[in-house]
Design a protein around this motif. Structure first.
Motif: not given
Length: 447
Positions: A295-302, A339-356
């Motif tokens: 999040a710190d790497r991608y999210i800007n001040e706004a 786009d960020v999700i597609r670029a970050e496997p860690v996020l993809q795995r986290f969201l895959a664990e949320q899949r119902i």
């Protein structure tokens, strides 16, 4: 009037219709707790001391921590007590997705109407739809104050309608506020699969432990939820056999469930409810701090300011404050969150664990989804039903056919109203002991 204000105005009008003078409730029952002494405020709304958890929690999931009378906004005097029922505010113990003990709040309502179905009085656990992330948005508070409008926040208790419809059938109701919504010790983990499921199943256990409750371990239990609530009830139906085998689950209604958060993220970005992206991100970071460097790497001040702002907002605030916004304005690279999700496997795995949909529910489920719903996309909700069918689940799949109207919020909200009566009737049949059918055989030709 443009769609967003028109929708909010309709919701406010409905809430005002529930805004009758409250009748005082009876004395509290259950365990007492003397640690609740400090009130806080959120956007100008005082959060009662009741919602501050104690420093030590009981060991058993569903154990009652404290309770107190809860005045319902719409309540009339009756011969045997207030109509449509007597409400109690609850705090109970649950376990979050990390295996940690957590306090959750909610409300139980003992109906005045008699249960005329088969067996003892049943219980329905209502999982609210999206309320927001500010503590003032909690559904238990909305039962007392259906409309909060103070210039700083707009909170509408739209779930009160389903609660009252169930009470009029003689069904006892328990409502969960979810993990972190209302309780002042942490942030609400919005759309977290495990947190939502555990919170609703433990609400059932807490309701049964009240002295004033007429439901017992023999009472049939139903789960009822739409949107965020549909995801929570769907997850609960999957996890109930392992997490809460003591809950006599007779049926689950999962309306417009966000079963695949990757697809839902894409859909809500730039929509009327774009603010829900912030609630999701805030919740993910609450559950998994290891995501913070990404999040710190991608999210800007706004974006950081938006996340902070949204963390205290209700759904009405987000509609006015962030409706139509694009997440590309929140990132340093100009990429969308998708786009960020597609670029970050860690996020993809986290969201895959949320899949119902990876587990078979042990009891009947009714999955309803609007075919024109492009906010919580119809396709991923239909896929949930198909996944459960493939695993041998007893599924009633209901595509709600309504024309698209150009507003994602309206396309999502309309099926909630048009299908609610049928959903309650289906669930009441399960609570009466009537066997459920399955239309899995028809899935190939269903929209």
């Amino acid at each position: 009037m443009p769609p967003r204000p028109r929708m909010l105005a309709a919701a406010i009008a409905a809430a005002l219709a529930l805004g009758a003078q409250a009748v005082p409730a009876a004395a509290a029952d259950g365990p007492a707790d003397d640690t609740a002494t400090t009130t806080t405020t959120s956007r100008g709304i005082e959060i009662p001391a009741f919602y501050t958890p104690p420093s030590a929690l009981p060991g058993a999931d569903g154990a009652l921590i404290r309770s107190e009378p809860l005045p319902l906004a719409l309540s009339l005097p009756g011969i045997d007590g207030p109509l449509p029922g007597r409400a109690t505010r609850l705090m109970y113990k649950s376990t979050d997705a990390n295996g940690e003990a957590v306090a959750v709040t909610g409300a139980y309502i003992e109906p005045a109407a008699k249960w005329r179905g088969d067996g003892p009085r049943p219980l329905v656990a209502v999982a609210p739809g999206t309320m927001g992330q500010g503590d003032q948005c909690a559904a238990s508070m909305a039962l007392e104050h259906p409309l909060r409008l103070n210039g700083q926040t707009v909170s509408v208790g739209y779930e009160d309608l389903s609660v009252y419809r169930l009470l009029l059938r003689g069904v006892a109701v328990v409502v969960t506020d979810y993990v972190g919504l209302g309780t002042t010790d942490r942030l609400h983990t919005y759309v977290n699969r495990v947190d939502g499921a555990h919170a609703i199943l433990d609400a059932v256990r807490a309701a049964r432990s009240l002295d004033s409750s007429s439901v017992t371990s023999d009472s049939r239990v139903g789960l009822f939820g739409y949107s965020q609530g549909g995801g929570a009830t769907a997850a609960a139906a999957e996890l109930q056999p392992s997490y809460a085998p003591d809950v006599h689950l007779a049926g689950t209604y999962a309306g417009a469930p966000p079963a695949d958060l990757t697809e839902v993220t894409e859909a809500i970005d730039g929509s009327d409810l774009a603010g829900a992206l912030g609630w999701s991100l805030n919740g993910f970071l609450q559950t998994e701090p290891a995501l913070r460097p990404i999040a710190d790497r991608y999210i800007n001040e706004a974006g950081q300011e938006a996340l902070k702002d949204l963390s205290t907002m209700c759904v009405g605030d987000a509609l006015f404050g962030y409706g139509g916004d694009s997440s590309t304005d929140w990132t340093k690279t100009g990429q969308s969150i998708g786009d960020v999700i597609r670029a970050e496997p860690v996020l993809q795995r986290f969201l895959a664990e949320q899949r119902i949909g990876s587990l078979r529910p042990g009891s009947p489920v009714r999955v309803a989804t609007g075919v024109s719903d492009d906010l919580v996309p119809h396709g991923q909700a239909r896929r949930l039903a198909a996944d459960w069918c493939a695993k041998g689940g007893k599924v009633t799949y209901v595509p709600v056919v309504l024309p698209g109207v150009g507003s994602g919020l309206l396309n999502h909200f309309a099926p909630l109203l048009t299908d609610q009566g049928n959903a309650i009737s289906w669930l009441t049949d399960r609570l009466s002991g009537e066997p459920a059918g399955s239309n899995c055989w028809s899935m190939p030709v269903q929209p």
